[in-house]
Design a protein around this motif. Structure first.
Motif, PDB file in Angstrom:
ATOM      1  N   GLY A 295       0.811  -1.221   0.000  1.00  0.00           N
ATOM      2  CA  GLY A 295       0.000   0.000   0.000  1.00  0.00           C
ATOM      3  C   GLY A 295       0.840   1.265   0.000  1.00  0.00           C
ATOM      4  N   GLN A 296       2.124   1.141  -0.364  1.00  0.00           N
ATOM      5  CA  GLN A 296       2.987   2.338  -0.396  1.00  0.00           C
ATOM      6  C   GLN A 296       3.175   2.809  -1.838  1.00  0.00           C
ATOM      7  N   PRO A 297       3.375   4.127  -2.025  1.00  0.00           N
ATOM      8  CA  PRO A 297       3.652   4.591  -3.390  1.00  0.00           C
ATOM      9  C   PRO A 297       5.025   4.086  -3.830  1.00  0.00           C
ATOM     10  N   PRO A 298       5.156   3.632  -5.081  1.00  0.00           N
ATOM     11  CA  PRO A 298       6.437   3.082  -5.515  1.00  0.00           C
ATOM     12  C   PRO A 298       7.489   4.181  -5.659  1.00  0.00           C
ATOM     13  N   ARG A 299       8.616   3.974  -5.036  1.00  0.00           N
ATOM     14  CA  ARG A 299       9.745   4.903  -5.207  1.00  0.00           C
ATOM     15  C   ARG A 299      11.040   4.137  -4.922  1.00  0.00           C
ATOM     16  N   TYR A 300      12.141   4.691  -5.419  1.00  0.00           N
ATOM     17  CA  TYR A 300      13.409   3.969  -5.282  1.00  0.00           C
ATOM     18  C   TYR A 300      13.725   3.720  -3.811  1.00  0.00           C
ATOM     19  N   PRO A 301      13.986   2.442  -3.448  1.00  0.00           N
ATOM     20  CA  PRO A 301      14.173   2.140  -2.012  1.00  0.00           C
ATOM     21  C   PRO A 301      15.537   2.537  -1.461  1.00  0.00           C
ATOM     22  N   GLY A 302      16.414   3.063  -2.273  1.00  0.00           N
ATOM     23  CA  GLY A 302      17.702   3.552  -1.743  1.00  0.00           C
ATOM     24  C   GLY A 302      18.775   2.474  -1.675  1.00  0.00           C
ATOM     25  N   THR A 303      18.564   1.357  -2.381  1.00  0.00           N
ATOM     26  CA  THR A 303      19.483   0.214  -2.304  1.00  0.00           C
ATOM     27  C   THR A 303      20.953   0.618  -2.479  1.00  0.00           C
ATOM     28  N   CYS A 304      21.259   1.472  -3.465  1.00  0.00           N
ATOM     29  CA  CYS A 304      22.668   1.781  -3.781  1.00  0.00           C
ATOM     30  C   CYS A 304      23.144   3.093  -3.161  1.00  0.00           C
ATOM     31  N   ALA A 305      22.255   3.750  -2.388  1.00  0.00           N
ATOM     32  CA  ALA A 305      22.567   5.097  -1.903  1.00  0.00           C
ATOM     33  C   ALA A 305      23.782   5.107  -0.976  1.00  0.00           C
TER      34      ALA A 305
END
Ligand SMILES: Nc1ncnc2c1ncn2[C@@H]1O[C@H](COP(=O)(O)OP(=O)(O)OP(=O)(O)O)[C@@H](O)[C@H]1O
Length: 485
Positions: free
Chosen positions: A127-137
């Motif tokens: 139920g969350q808006p899709p956005r980059y999860p920060g994997t490579c941040a």
């Protein structure tokens, strides 16, 4: 030279034919620049090589030129292509990517398309808006460098600052506010090294000195991202203003991908550029007058604050209204060019145009009228038209032929009286079979004018054939009533 106070641009991607939605955006940018004595630029956003095609670029330029939407800067202005064509601007973007990376404002992202799709699916399911999860941040710089040196593919992502409120005053929609937490780090350089839309678009506006970015509402969500990007690069932000979308009959915005409302198709159908511009200018804006206006007239008093916010539905009837107005003021000389070359004698061309022009919706209909009135080949009649001739009977056409032959040069008033007397018919019973016999269609200019225009031999042959038909009592092949043969 001091820069103009207003510099606008139209920045389409050559990925399809220009449609009315794009065109309204281009037009409003032209009007905004003109109203302020500023400059209008054309920029081509073709950095997406997979979707951009030269034929669409050519078509786009042809459409804009045909419409008279000339640009002060852009293709053909003598500057190198790298001034207006994103595919040629890699050298401009490279040091800016580097600058952002050095400052820690951007980082390489090694996530595969599949991994990103999975992350989006997981977020949606939760139920969350899709956005980059920060994997490579958080990958340390040295490690990222190693992986790049080993040939691993990577995009470059902009690091969106945490917990920031991004506000701006939209030139059309008023104050806007976004939370940076809702944005997610976004791609500014694709794996093939080309600039992604958000980056190339904002950077080119800044470097090109664009003061006002007037574009479709589909870009509203891009604006907070682009503002952050410009800030990180130390560039001033333009005024952003978002126009409501133009939607088609199905309620969906017109788009190149759907191919609806293509300008090239409307042009081929005979629509006049003035008709398109006058129609589109009135979607969300009220020009100074209700008359058919040229670009300067449409631009008079144009300002962002006067633009409406409601979405506009494409309305063919309104477009046709402006087409009618545009046709009414088209000079006779411009229309004669549409006549077939050899059918109408040169001394009759202007009279023909002057007579039929109130009945024209499109210039190419002139060719139909030329054939109706000048082509010796027999007309093809629709079934109901043939039935009307049969019902009138052969005697009707004998009487008509006799009266016409006996009254050369007679004015329409006396001819009409003589025809009524000889046939015993009046009004529609007289005029409809006569009109159908002569032209094959139930509408058109006044009969008196048509009779004046038609060469004697054609008129005679048409009446003779109508008589034959009425005498035989048979219908000819039913066919398109607009096409005489
Ligand atoms: N239906 C529409 N109504 C109003 N403006 C539009 C519409 N579609 C696009 N625009 C605007 O036209 C300009 C050029 O956009 P672009 O070249 O990306 O066209 P597009 O039709 O959105 O293309 P695509 O279908 O490839 O996304 C942008 O300012 C965009 O906001």
């Amino acid at each position: 030279m001091t820069p103009p106070a207003v510099k606008t641009r139209f920045a389409p991607s050559p990925t399809g034919l220009l449609h009315l939605g794009n065109l309204r955006t281009a037009l409003f940018n032209v009007l905004l620049a003109r109203a302020a004595g500023g400059r209008f630029c054309l920029r081509i956003e073709d950095s997406d090589a997979a979707r951009s095609e030269t034929r669409y670029l050519d078509a786009l330029l042809e459409d804009l030129r045909w419409l008279g939407l000339d640009w002060d800067e852009g293709p053909g202005d003598g500057q190198p292509e790298s001034a207006w064509r994103q595919a040629e601007r890699g050298g401009v973007y490279a040091p800016l990517f580097e600058r952002l990376e050095e400052a820690g404002a951007a980082y390489p992202c090694f996530c595969s398309a599949e991994a990103l799709a999975e992350a989006r699916a997981r977020q949606r399911a939760a139920g969350q808006p899709p956005r980059y999860p920060g994997t490579c941040a958080a990958i340390p710089r040295a490690e990222a460098r190693r992986r790049l040196a080993a040939g691993e593919a990577a995009t470059l992502r902009f690091r969106v600052p945490a917990a920031r409120r991004i506000t701006f005053d939209d030139g059309v929609r008023g104050p806007q506010a976004f939370a940076s937490a809702d944005l997610g780090d976004f791609v500014i350089r694709r794996t093939d090294g080309t600039a992604a839309f958000l980056f190339g678009n904002a950077v080119d506006d800044a470097l090109g000195g664009i003061t006002h970015v007037l574009r479709g509402e589909d870009h509203l969500a891009n604006t907070p991202r682009q503002l952050l990007l410009l800030q990180a690069l130390g560039f001033a932000a333009p005024v952003y203003a978002h126009l409501p979308m133009i939607v088609g009959d199905d309620g969906a915005p017109l788009s190149k991908r759907h191919g609806a409302g293509a300008v090239a198709e409307l042009r081929a159908a005979g629509y006049r550029p003035e008709a398109l511009l006058n129609y589109l200018a009135r979607l969300g804006y009220q020009p100074a007058s209700d008359e058919l206006l040229d670009l300067d007239g449409l631009a008079r008093g144009f300002r962002l604050a006067a633009l409406g916010r409601a979405p506009a539905r494409f309305d063919g009837a309104q477009l046709d209204h402006w087409q009618e107005r545009a046709m009414a003021v088209l000079p006779v000389a411009a229309l004669t060019a549409w006549l077939p070359a050899d059918l109408v004698p040169s001394e009759a061309r202007e009279a023909l145009v002057a007579t039929v022009r109130p009945n024209l919706r499109f210039p190419q209909e002139l060719a139909d009228w030329a054939r109706r009135l000048y082509d010796p080949a027999p007309l093809t009649l629709a079934a109901d038209a043939a039935a009307t001739l049969v019902a009138a009977g052969p005697g009707f056409f004998d009487a008509v032929s006799e009266v016409i032959a006996a009254s050369p040069g007679a004015g329409w008033d006396s001819l009409r009286r003589a025809l009524a007397e000889a046939t015993g018919c009046r009004g529609r019973a007289l005029f409809l079979p006569l009109r159908l016999a002569l032209t094959g269609v139930p509408h058109g200019p006044g009969l008196g004018e048509l009779l004046d225009l038609m060469p004697d031999d054609i008129r005679r042959a048409r009446l003779e054939r109508a008589r034959e038909l009425a005498a035989n009592g048979t219908s000819l092949d039913a066919s398109d009533p607009q096409q005489p043969h």
